[in-house]
Write an enzyme that holds these catalytic residues in place. Structure first.
Site, PDB file in Angstrom:
ATOM      1  N   ASP A   8     -10.913  27.114 -35.162  1.00  0.00           N
ATOM      2  CA  ASP A   8     -11.359  27.233 -36.543  1.00  0.00           C
ATOM      3  C   ASP A   8     -12.620  26.384 -36.666  1.00  0.00           C
ATOM      4  O   ASP A   8     -12.892  25.511 -35.831  1.00  0.00           O
ATOM      5  CB  ASP A   8     -10.249  26.720 -37.473  1.00  0.00           C
ATOM      6  N   ASP A  10     -14.418  25.079 -40.162  1.00  0.00           N
ATOM      7  CA  ASP A  10     -14.329  24.041 -41.197  1.00  0.00           C
ATOM      8  C   ASP A  10     -13.108  23.162 -40.988  1.00  0.00           C
ATOM      9  O   ASP A  10     -11.976  23.654 -40.899  1.00  0.00           O
ATOM     10  CB  ASP A  10     -14.251  24.679 -42.587  1.00  0.00           C
ATOM     11  N   ASP A 159      -6.688  23.667 -38.846  1.00  0.00           N
ATOM     12  CA  ASP A 159      -6.323  22.525 -39.690  1.00  0.00           C
ATOM     13  C   ASP A 159      -5.662  22.921 -40.999  1.00  0.00           C
ATOM     14  O   ASP A 159      -5.456  22.071 -41.866  1.00  0.00           O
ATOM     15  CB  ASP A 159      -7.581  21.698 -40.009  1.00  0.00           C
TER      16      ASP A 159
END
Length: 210
Positions: A8, A10, A159
């Site tokens: 991922d 961001d 996250d």
């Protein structure tokens, strides 16, 4: 046999929380949202993305428009934000071990590629972008098929709870990181395959396990 590891963007490769907070304070009121304080932001961080959208009062039909406006507003700050400390060295080591790396993000592909180039993150030439907030599961399945690999030989590093759910839906393994948007204790409730408290922990996960 090498393992495919997708990251991922961001919160996983770059700490974009401040850029997102600043952008939302500018854009949110246009969508009828109350001003967002740091204290409220901290309370939201343990929630699923859908719960956050509901708590902020954003109608689902306006969510794509909000996401697009947010990405545009964040872009300048994001480009000037350094990668997560230590992530570059971890990527280099994973490459040396023969693993294939890439990025899967809801961000625009061109913006992610520009960030990778500007900050010289190694091995991340393959970028899958523009998946939408809840379109990552399909993108993970397509990636496994296009590379001709079993889903369990693909690891997604993220996250957020929506990242974990996407990995589960696509039947790929998931590595939850502690340095992003969602606290690790919240991610742990979803049963990730790996928990990483520091970028170097990515070097210790059993990426070869089928």
């Amino acid at each position: 046999m090498s393992t495919h590891i997708l990251f991922d963007f961001d919160g996983t490769l770059v700490d974009s929380l401040d850029a997102a907070f600043t952008a939302f304070r500018q854009i949110g009121p246009e969508f009828g949202c109350a001003p967002l304080s740091r204290e409220r932001l901290e309370r939201l961080r343990g929630m699923h993305a859908l719960e956050v959208v509901h708590a902020l009062g954003v109608p689902m039909y306006r969510l794509p428009q909000l996401a697009t406006r947010m990405r545009r507003a964040m872009r300048a700050d994001l480009m000037e934000t350094a990668p997560i400390e230590g992530i570059g060295e971890v990527l280099e080591t994973l490459l040396q071990r023969g693993h294939r790396l890439g990025i899967l993000s809801s961000n625009a592909r061109a913006s992610v590629r520009e960030y990778v180039r500007r900050h010289r993150l190694p091995g991340l030439d393959a970028v899958i972008g523009g998946t939408g907030l809840f379109g990552k599961a399909g993108a993970l399945r397509r990636q496994a098929r296009s590379q001709g690999i079993a889903p369990r030989r693909l690891v997604y590093v993220g996250d957020e709870l929506r990242d974990l759910e996407a990995a589960r839906d696509a039947r790929v393994r998931f590595a939850a990181v502690a340095w992003g948007y969602t606290p690790l204790k919240s991610l742990a409730t979803g049963g990730p395959d790996f928990q990483c408290r520091h970028p170097r922990d990515l070097l210790s996960i059993d990426v070869e396990r089928p």
